[in-house]
Design a protein around this motif. Structure first.
Motif, mmCIF file in Angstrom:
data_model
loop_
_atom_site.group_PDB
_atom_site.id
_atom_site.type_symbol
_atom_site.label_atom_id
_atom_site.label_comp_id
_atom_site.label_asym_id
_atom_site.label_seq_id
_atom_site.Cartn_x
_atom_site.Cartn_y
_atom_site.Cartn_z
ATOM 1 N N PRO A 3 0.815 -1.233 0.000
ATOM 2 C CA PRO A 3 0.000 0.000 0.000
ATOM 3 C C PRO A 3 0.843 1.275 0.000
ATOM 4 C CG PRO A 3 -0.893 -1.591 1.551
ATOM 5 C CD PRO A 3 0.412 -2.155 1.076
ATOM 6 N N ALA A 4 1.972 1.274 0.703
ATOM 7 C CA ALA A 4 2.821 2.467 0.755
ATOM 8 C C ALA A 4 3.427 2.762 -0.622
ATOM 9 C CB ALA A 4 3.930 2.276 1.787
ATOM 10 N N ILE A 5 3.833 1.706 -1.329
ATOM 11 C CA ILE A 5 4.393 1.896 -2.670
ATOM 12 C C ILE A 5 3.310 2.369 -3.633
ATOM 13 C CG2 ILE A 5 5.455 0.717 -4.635
ATOM 14 C CD1 ILE A 5 6.873 -1.104 -2.673
ATOM 15 N N LEU A 11 0.847 9.297 -5.933
ATOM 16 C CA LEU A 11 1.297 10.668 -5.665
ATOM 17 C C LEU A 11 2.215 11.182 -6.773
ATOM 18 C CD1 LEU A 11 2.062 10.547 -1.823
ATOM 19 C CD2 LEU A 11 0.359 12.007 -2.944
ATOM 20 N N MET A 12 3.114 10.332 -7.242
ATOM 21 C CA MET A 12 4.030 10.751 -8.304
ATOM 22 C C MET A 12 3.292 10.994 -9.611
ATOM 23 S SD MET A 12 7.369 8.330 -7.562
ATOM 24 C CE MET A 12 8.247 8.980 -8.999
ATOM 25 N N ALA A 78 1.851 16.032 3.216
ATOM 26 C CA ALA A 78 0.623 15.828 3.984
ATOM 27 C C ALA A 78 0.207 14.358 4.003
ATOM 28 C CB ALA A 78 -0.504 16.687 3.403
ATOM 29 N N VAL A 79 0.317 13.690 2.852
ATOM 30 C CA VAL A 79 -0.157 12.309 2.745
ATOM 31 C C VAL A 79 0.781 11.331 3.443
ATOM 32 C CG1 VAL A 79 -0.644 10.434 1.126
ATOM 33 C CG2 VAL A 79 -1.466 12.747 0.637
ATOM 34 N N THR A 80 2.100 11.584 3.336
ATOM 35 C CA THR A 80 3.069 10.632 3.881
ATOM 36 C C THR A 80 3.533 10.994 5.293
ATOM 37 O OG1 THR A 80 4.998 11.799 2.981
ATOM 38 C CG2 THR A 80 3.899 10.180 1.556
ATOM 39 N N ALA A 86 9.646 10.704 -0.437
ATOM 40 C CA ALA A 86 8.405 10.875 -1.188
ATOM 41 C C ALA A 86 8.287 12.309 -1.702
ATOM 42 C CB ALA A 86 7.206 10.531 -0.311
ATOM 43 N N GLU A 87 8.686 13.264 -0.898
ATOM 44 C CA GLU A 87 8.592 14.665 -1.304
ATOM 45 C C GLU A 87 9.471 14.952 -2.523
ATOM 46 O OE1 GLU A 87 9.382 17.285 1.970
ATOM 47 O OE2 GLU A 87 8.045 16.178 3.320
#
Length: 214
Positions: A3-5, A11-12, A78-80, A86-87
């Motif tokens: 789920p994290a991936i 997001l990307m 915000a999401v992570t 991720a940013e």
């Protein structure tokens, strides 16, 4: 898929699509003026918009380009919950979208405004340190491309200076300042060729003072 991936991939993708919004083309349609792709370098960024549509619409485009970088990084944060990797991945995706927009045939801007937008969230002090390089080079040479190249290149040493003062700066942030600059240099490949051969078009500083676009 983890789920994290999956969340990161979504997001990307969203970041790329946000970065792909062709602000210069939209400005031309809303203003009824010439499409910036029809003049100068044929790109959709702030400089060509200034040449095609004047100062007001150039400000709109530059603001939009900055937001195309700011929003994806803030969204990722915000999401992570503030995952630096991720940013920067979302920031890089936004810059890639600004350069290779899916909406206009994968040829749009140079990614400078969007790249600056990402760095304003990631490390605004680095932007503050690198901006004088961008401005001074343009004022001295009248080449926006050269200012963009050297200004983006200055971002990495600026981040190293920040790292010296704030040792806890996440490593992905530091690496991104170099990778983001590399993307911008890649987008300026044709400008670099013209600069080397002395055929690059100089920027008319009078446009900033309100001179009518030719």
């Amino acid at each position: 898929m983890d789920p994290a991936i999956l969340r990161l991939v979504v997001l990307m993708l969203a970041s790329y699509l946000i970065g792909s919004i062709p602000m210069g083309v939209l400005a031309a349609r809303f203003s009824g003026g010439p499409d910036p792709r029809t003049i100068g370098s044929g790109r959709t960024g702030g400089t060509n918009t200034l040449r095609a549509l004047g100062r007001k619409w150039a400000v709109v485009v530059v603001t939009g380009d900055l937001l195309k970088g700011i929003i994806p990084v803030l969204l990722a944060r915000a999401v992570t919950g503030g995952d630096p990797l991720a940013e920067v991945l979302c920031g890089g995706a936004a810059v890639a979208g600004a350069i290779w927009s899916v909406f206009v045939g994968f040829r749009s801007g140079r990614g400078v405004g969007t790249g600056v937008g990402t760095m304003l969230v990631i490390q605004p002090v680095a932007v503050l340190l690198a901006t004088p390089v961008f401005v001074v080079v343009i004022l001295l040479t009248h080449y926006v491309s050269l200012g963009s190249l050297l200004g983006s290149a200055a971002m990495f040493p600026a981040m190293l200076l920040v790292l010296m003062v704030v040792p806890v700066t996440p490593l992905p942030y530091v690496l991104y300042s170099a990778v983001g600059a590399a993307l911008i240099w890649l987008a300026h490949a044709d400008n670099i060729d013209r600069l080397l051969h002395g055929t690059e078009r100089k920027f008319d500083l009078g446009l900033l003072a309100g001179k009518r676009p030719s």
